[in-house]
Write an enzyme that holds these catalytic residues in place. Structure first.
Site, PDB file in Angstrom:
ATOM      1  N   GLU A 123      -3.388   2.290  -7.362  1.00 21.27           N
ATOM      2  CA  GLU A 123      -3.863   3.459  -6.593  1.00 21.27           C
ATOM      3  C   GLU A 123      -2.713   4.510  -6.666  1.00 21.27           C
ATOM      4  OE1 GLU A 123      -6.497   2.021  -2.894  1.00 21.27           O
ATOM      5  OE2 GLU A 123      -4.151   1.721  -2.476  1.00 21.27           O
ATOM      6  N   HIS A 137       0.923  -1.228   0.155  1.00 18.39           N
ATOM      7  CA  HIS A 137      -0.019   0.031  -0.067  1.00 18.39           C
ATOM      8  C   HIS A 137       0.682   1.290  -0.168  1.00 18.39           C
ATOM      9  CE1 HIS A 137      -2.880   3.159   1.097  1.00 18.39           C
ATOM     10  NE2 HIS A 137      -3.674   2.219   0.753  1.00 18.39           N
TER      11      HIS A 137
END
Ligand code: 13P
Length: 234
Positions: A157, A88
């Protein structure tokens, strides 16, 4: 189609239980068939009973050991957790984790047969350099990762779209996902400011196989509304 919610450092154990219950009720009542996943903080892990998969936002690539502040495989096994987020942007860019550590985590949890949601995404300055630089940046984040792993899910992302309310245009998202599709057979989720009001447009794009959502899914009502949208276009 996979709709995943990342709680980040939000929600207590009780709030997570309440959320899970709300979502379970909604899924059953509305016969939702899209795949659902939630990633609560480690303190809220529990033995959840329902269709929604619960994963962990991070873990250290060991069964156990002297790694202060980390959790390992044995702590996950206690709750039957078999799904993990790796890479992430907040772990890469805020906590400074290296690609080498991502690869170490990936290999360890792959060996354990976990479903791995592996995140990639470029910062704004890279996007501003153009598509070639952007793809080279994403390629570097995929370096050392077995893209043929059968339980792999990719989440694209863009760093600058996370928590900012900004998203790339629909055309830009489709372009990146389509380029990624050339090398990745696994589902490719889009993440970064997905909300109830833009979910329909983003989820309908070619090669967008779902979404990884932070703030837009923190309320169970919003997550459920996005599930409804996903169900209608899957
Ligand atoms: P936001 O949906 O808050 O932009 O966060 C996206 C994200 O980081 C999900 O992992």
């Amino acid at each position: 189609m996979i709709i995943a919610a990342n709680f980040k450092t939000f929600k207590t154990r009780q709030e997570t239980l309440d959320y899970y219950r709300d979502v379970k009720t909604f899924i059953e009542k509305n016969e939702i068939t899209v795949e659902t996943m939630i990633f609560p903080p480690a303190t809220a892990l529990n033995t959840f009973k329902g269709k929604t998969v619960v994963g962990v936002q991070n873990a250290y690539p060991v069964a156990n050991g002297a790694y202060t502040g980390e959790i390992g495989l044995n702590q996950l096994k206690e709750f039957g957790i078999e799904t993990i987020l790796i890479g992430h942007s907040e772990r890469r860019h805020v906590l400074g984790e290296s690609q080498a550590l991502m690869v170490q985590k990936f290999n360890f949890f792959k060996e354990q047969g976990f479903t791995i949601v592996y995140c990639i995404g470029e910062p704004l300055e890279v996007r501003e350099e153009g598509n070639e630089a952007l793809m080279a940046y994403l390629d570097a984040q995929l370096e050392g990762i077995d893209l043929n792993y059968e339980d792999l899910v990719i989440a694209y992302e863009p760093v600058w779209a996370i928590g900012t309310g900004l998203t790339p245009s629909a055309d830009e998202v489709e372009l990146i996902h389509t380029a990624l599709r050339q090398k990745i057979k696994s589902p490719i989720l889009y993440g970064g400011s997905v909300k109830v009001n833009n979910a329909k447009e983003l989820l309908a794009l070619n090669n967008v196989d779902g979404a990884l959502i932070g703030s837009g899914a923190l309320q169970s009502e919003n997550y459920c509304r996005i599930l409804e949208i996903a169900e209608s276009i899957k």
